[in-house]
Design a protein around this motif. Structure first.
Motif, PDB file in Angstrom:
ATOM      1  N   GLY A 289       0.809  -1.216   0.000  1.00 27.03           N
ATOM      2  CA  GLY A 289       0.000   0.000   0.000  1.00 27.03           C
ATOM      3  C   GLY A 289       0.836   1.257   0.000  1.00 27.03           C
ATOM      4  N   PHE A 290       0.198   2.360   0.383  1.00 33.15           N
ATOM      5  CA  PHE A 290       0.868   3.658   0.385  1.00 33.15           C
ATOM      6  C   PHE A 290       2.041   3.672   1.366  1.00 33.15           C
ATOM      7  CE2 PHE A 290      -3.019   5.160  -1.652  1.00 33.15           C
ATOM      8  CZ  PHE A 290      -2.510   6.071  -2.553  1.00 33.15           C
ATOM      9  N   VAL A 291       1.861   3.085   2.543  1.00 30.92           N
ATOM     10  CA  VAL A 291       2.941   3.099   3.533  1.00 30.92           C
ATOM     11  C   VAL A 291       4.139   2.314   3.026  1.00 30.92           C
ATOM     12  CG1 VAL A 291       3.598   2.515   5.899  1.00 30.92           C
ATOM     13  CG2 VAL A 291       1.299   3.369   5.429  1.00 30.92           C
ATOM     14  N   ASP A 292       3.885   1.200   2.332  1.00 28.07           N
ATOM     15  CA  ASP A 292       4.991   0.415   1.775  1.00 28.07           C
ATOM     16  C   ASP A 292       5.782   1.233   0.760  1.00 28.07           C
ATOM     17  OD1 ASP A 292       4.555  -2.414   2.871  1.00 28.07           O
ATOM     18  OD2 ASP A 292       2.578  -1.942   2.083  1.00 28.07           O
ATOM     19  N   GLN A 293       5.097   2.060  -0.027  1.00 30.71           N
ATOM     20  CA  GLN A 293       5.768   2.851  -1.049  1.00 30.71           C
ATOM     21  C   GLN A 293       6.474   4.075  -0.471  1.00 30.71           C
ATOM     22  OE1 GLN A 293       5.896   1.615  -4.203  1.00 30.71           O
ATOM     23  NE2 GLN A 293       4.835  -0.051  -3.169  1.00 30.71           N
ATOM     24  N   LEU A 294       5.956   4.591   0.641  1.00 33.84           N
ATOM     25  CA  LEU A 294       6.456   5.856   1.173  1.00 33.84           C
ATOM     26  C   LEU A 294       7.316   5.709   2.416  1.00 33.84           C
ATOM     27  CD1 LEU A 294       3.255   8.091   0.839  1.00 33.84           C
ATOM     28  CD2 LEU A 294       5.338   8.262  -0.523  1.00 33.84           C
ATOM     29  N   ASP A 295       7.570   4.476   2.858  1.00 34.25           N
ATOM     30  CA  ASP A 295       8.240   4.313   4.152  1.00 34.25           C
ATOM     31  C   ASP A 295       9.548   5.092   4.234  1.00 34.25           C
ATOM     32  OD1 ASP A 295       9.586   2.657   2.401  1.00 34.25           O
ATOM     33  OD2 ASP A 295       9.333   0.823   3.574  1.00 34.25           O
ATOM     34  N   SER A 296      10.342   5.064   3.175  1.00 35.87           N
ATOM     35  CA  SER A 296      11.615   5.801   3.200  1.00 35.87           C
ATOM     36  C   SER A 296      11.398   7.302   3.146  1.00 35.87           C
ATOM     37  CB  SER A 296      12.495   5.358   2.024  1.00 35.87           C
ATOM     38  OG  SER A 296      12.845   3.992   2.145  1.00 35.87           O
ATOM     39  N   VAL A 297      10.477   7.758   2.292  1.00 37.68           N
ATOM     40  CA  VAL A 297      10.197   9.188   2.174  1.00 37.68           C
ATOM     41  C   VAL A 297       9.626   9.734   3.482  1.00 37.68           C
ATOM     42  CG1 VAL A 297       8.857  10.930   0.943  1.00 37.68           C
ATOM     43  CG2 VAL A 297       9.843   9.015  -0.318  1.00 37.68           C
ATOM     44  N   ILE A 298       8.806   8.922   4.173  1.00 37.66           N
ATOM     45  CA  ILE A 298       8.199   9.351   5.433  1.00 37.66           C
ATOM     46  C   ILE A 298       9.267   9.760   6.438  1.00 37.66           C
ATOM     47  CG2 ILE A 298       7.000   8.467   7.483  1.00 37.66           C
ATOM     48  CD1 ILE A 298       5.159   6.935   5.539  1.00 37.66           C
ATOM     49  N   PHE A 299      10.297   8.944   6.583  1.00 36.26           N
ATOM     50  CA  PHE A 299      11.352   9.255   7.547  1.00 36.26           C
ATOM     51  C   PHE A 299      12.271  10.360   7.036  1.00 36.26           C
ATOM     52  CE2 PHE A 299      10.094   5.971  10.302  1.00 36.26           C
ATOM     53  CZ  PHE A 299      10.901   5.988  11.427  1.00 36.26           C
ATOM     54  N   ALA A 300      12.499  10.395   5.725  1.00 31.65           N
ATOM     55  CA  ALA A 300      13.446  11.361   5.174  1.00 31.65           C
ATOM     56  C   ALA A 300      12.881  12.777   5.128  1.00 31.65           C
ATOM     57  CB  ALA A 300      13.865  10.925   3.769  1.00 31.65           C
ATOM     58  N   ALA A 301      11.558  12.917   4.935  1.00 33.45           N
ATOM     59  CA  ALA A 301      10.959  14.229   4.683  1.00 33.45           C
ATOM     60  C   ALA A 301      11.228  15.258   5.790  1.00 33.45           C
ATOM     61  CB  ALA A 301       9.461  14.090   4.428  1.00 33.45           C
ATOM     62  N   PRO A 302      10.956  14.953   7.082  1.00 37.13           N
ATOM     63  CA  PRO A 302      11.208  15.973   8.109  1.00 37.13           C
ATOM     64  C   PRO A 302      12.681  16.354   8.219  1.00 37.13           C
ATOM     65  CG  PRO A 302       9.790  14.228   8.969  1.00 37.13           C
ATOM     66  CD  PRO A 302      10.349  13.750   7.670  1.00 37.13           C
ATOM     67  N   ILE A 303      13.574  15.365   8.084  1.00 42.44           N
ATOM     68  CA  ILE A 303      15.016  15.659   8.160  1.00 42.44           C
ATOM     69  C   ILE A 303      15.424  16.557   7.000  1.00 42.44           C
ATOM     70  CG2 ILE A 303      17.318  14.655   8.230  1.00 42.44           C
ATOM     71  CD1 ILE A 303      15.561  13.989  10.651  1.00 42.44           C
ATOM     72  N   PHE A 304      14.976  16.213   5.799  1.00 46.20           N
ATOM     73  CA  PHE A 304      15.293  17.006   4.610  1.00 46.20           C
ATOM     74  C   PHE A 304      14.748  18.420   4.760  1.00 46.20           C
ATOM     75  CE2 PHE A 304      14.636  18.484   0.267  1.00 46.20           C
ATOM     76  CZ  PHE A 304      15.811  18.103  -0.362  1.00 46.20           C
ATOM     77  N   TYR A 305      13.522  18.537   5.272  1.00 45.22           N
ATOM     78  CA  TYR A 305      12.893  19.850   5.470  1.00 45.22           C
ATOM     79  C   TYR A 305      13.712  20.712   6.424  1.00 45.22           C
ATOM     80  CZ  TYR A 305       9.608  23.279   7.393  1.00 45.22           C
ATOM     81  OH  TYR A 305       9.025  24.440   7.837  1.00 45.22           O
ATOM     82  N   HIS A 306      14.078  20.154   7.576  1.00 42.74           N
ATOM     83  CA  HIS A 306      14.778  20.955   8.583  1.00 42.74           C
ATOM     84  C   HIS A 306      16.210  21.273   8.160  1.00 42.74           C
ATOM     85  CE1 HIS A 306      11.689  21.259  11.631  1.00 42.74           C
ATOM     86  NE2 HIS A 306      11.395  19.993  11.440  1.00 42.74           N
ATOM     87  N   PHE A 307      16.876  20.355   7.482  1.00 44.44           N
ATOM     88  CA  PHE A 307      18.207  20.659   6.964  1.00 44.44           C
ATOM     89  C   PHE A 307      18.126  21.815   5.967  1.00 44.44           C
ATOM     90  CE2 PHE A 307      21.572  17.254   7.754  1.00 44.44           C
ATOM     91  CZ  PHE A 307      21.033  16.926   8.995  1.00 44.44           C
ATOM     92  N   THR A 308      17.122  21.769   5.083  1.00 48.95           N
ATOM     93  CA  THR A 308      16.960  22.854   4.103  1.00 48.95           C
ATOM     94  C   THR A 308      16.647  24.161   4.798  1.00 48.95           C
ATOM     95  OG1 THR A 308      16.096  21.258   2.478  1.00 48.95           O
ATOM     96  CG2 THR A 308      15.697  23.590   2.052  1.00 48.95           C
ATOM     97  N   ARG A 309      15.774  24.100   5.804  1.00 46.50           N
ATOM     98  CA  ARG A 309      15.372  25.308   6.510  1.00 46.50           C
ATOM     99  C   ARG A 309      16.536  25.950   7.244  1.00 46.50           C
ATOM    100  NH1 ARG A 309      10.751  25.617  11.303  1.00 46.50           N
ATOM    101  NH2 ARG A 309      10.908  27.849  11.675  1.00 46.50           N
ATOM    102  N   TYR A 310      17.342  25.156   7.920  1.00 44.67           N
ATOM    103  CA  TYR A 310      18.398  25.720   8.763  1.00 44.67           C
ATOM    104  C   TYR A 310      19.666  26.082   7.998  1.00 44.67           C
ATOM    105  CZ  TYR A 310      15.537  24.543  12.789  1.00 44.67           C
ATOM    106  OH  TYR A 310      14.507  24.478  13.694  1.00 44.67           O
ATOM    107  N   PHE A 311      19.887  25.429   6.855  1.00 44.36           N
ATOM    108  CA  PHE A 311      21.132  25.707   6.131  1.00 44.36           C
ATOM    109  C   PHE A 311      20.946  26.551   4.875  1.00 44.36           C
ATOM    110  CE2 PHE A 311      22.279  21.666   8.356  1.00 44.36           C
ATOM    111  CZ  PHE A 311      23.318  22.179   9.109  1.00 44.36           C
ATOM    112  N   TYR A 312      19.708  26.655   4.363  1.00 48.22           N
ATOM    113  CA  TYR A 312      19.541  27.325   3.064  1.00 48.22           C
ATOM    114  C   TYR A 312      18.491  28.431   3.073  1.00 48.22           C
ATOM    115  CZ  TYR A 312      22.472  23.616   1.249  1.00 48.22           C
ATOM    116  OH  TYR A 312      23.517  22.773   1.027  1.00 48.22           O
ATOM    117  N   THR A 313      17.821  28.693   4.204  1.00 51.93           N
ATOM    118  CA  THR A 313      16.851  29.793   4.205  1.00 51.93           C
ATOM    119  C   THR A 313      17.411  30.959   5.007  1.00 51.93           C
ATOM    120  OG1 THR A 313      15.731  28.980   6.208  1.00 51.93           O
ATOM    121  CG2 THR A 313      14.932  28.193   4.090  1.00 51.93           C
TER     122      THR A 313
END
Length: 313
Positions: A289-313
């Motif tokens: 299902g959706f969770v099977d397809q998104l499991d990696s993106v689910i964990f990566a998204a908040p980390i990617f967001y905060h890294f972008t926010r703190y280093f590039y904004t």
């Protein structure tokens, strides 16, 4: 046609080209197998590639529709993922109101906050306010049987299916100098490096992997993960032109997102193993299902967001 639309179309064609190459490699390996012999690893690999043809098309259309299309896509994805997750959890009649609040109040509000760019709210709304409110609602019903397990599983479902997933469209709200009109491309970058890194981790792990990371949970190997992360970094470097990160920054961001995503998939493997299921659902043939397809993106998204926010904004 503006520059962002042109870049999205270019990415879509490039993604289809990569998937064509991966399909070609799989068909070549299949042709080398002895007649009548079925290789389950190769079959799973080909099924994943075939599923991602549809996923790339689906995400590409959402990106072309712009901010509203992306927001709607991930809101619906959160709804489906939350439903899949909570189907496998412990529930009682006393939880019905809190579950309804989770689906029809917490989830929409989270995406409304993201849509308006209210980062002071969407970064704390679920882990603070929803985490405190929903247990109160359940406790008021007076059923203490397995109360902690019921509450914790609902909270965890909201955390991964709504909070984490909502950080993908939240990338569009970041104020990166000179990049505001192209922020949707960061979503494409994140999804591509994580998903392609996953696919290549699976491929190399089955071909050259020897040392399993968690033998009781997953067939992932250290060799496969290393190859997958390096591949994601190389892909990130090639895609640096759609990001505000630069070459080295894009490679570093891709490596971090890919590694966190792969380790996150181990968490989901542990949950499925504890529940005695292979997939979260059977929505996508052969791929769960959706969770099977998104499991990696689910964990990566908040980390990617905060890294972008703190280093590039």
């Amino acid at each position: 046609m503006n520059e962002t639309t042109s870049d999205i179309l270019l990415l879509a064609f490039g993604s289809f080209g990569i998937l064509f190459a991966l399909t070609f490699v799989g068909e070549v390996l299949r042709a080398r197998e002895e007649p009548g012999f079925n290789n389950p690893v190769l079959d799973t690999y080909m099924t994943r590639v075939q599923s991602w043809w549809g996923m790339v098309a689906f995400v590409g259309i959402a990106l072309l529709l712009g901010r509203h299309g992306v927001m709607l896509l991930f809101a619906l994805t959160s709804f489906a993922a939350l439903r899949e997750f909570l189907t496998l959890t412990t529930k009682a009649q006393a939880d019905h109101i809190s579950l309804a609040l989770g689906f029809f109040v917490v989830l929409p509000l989270q995406y409304i906050f993201v849509g308006f760019g209210w980062d002071g709210l969407y970064t704390v709304f679920i882990p603070v306010y929803a985490f405190l409110l929903l247990p109160i609602v359940s406790a008021l019903r007076g059923n203490s049987e397995r109360f902690l397990a019921r509450v914790a599983e609902t909270q965890w479902g909201l955390m991964i299916a709504v909070f984490c997933v909502s950080h993908v469209p939240a990338l569009m709200t970041l104020d990166v100098d000179g990049y505001q009109d192209r922020a949707v491309l960061m979503i494409a970058f994140l999804v591509m490096v994580v998903q392609l890194g996953d696919l290549l981790e699976y491929f190399f792990g089955r071909r050259i992997g020897k040392t399993r990371i968690a033998p009781g949970l997953s067939p992932k190997t250290w060799e496969g993960v290393a190859c997958g992360v390096v591949s994601a970094m190389l892909i990130g470097g090639l895609l640096n032109w759609i990001t505000p990160f630069g070459l080295l920054g894009a490679m570093a961001m891709a490596g971090v997102a890919s590694l966190v995503g792969m380790l996150g998939s181990l968490v989901f493997a542990a949950i499925k193993r504890e529940r005695g299921v292979k997939d979260w659902s059977h929505l996508i043939p052969g791929q769960g299902g959706f969770v099977d397809q998104l499991d990696s993106v689910i964990f990566a998204a908040p980390i990617f967001y905060h890294f972008t926010r703190y280093f590039y904004t």
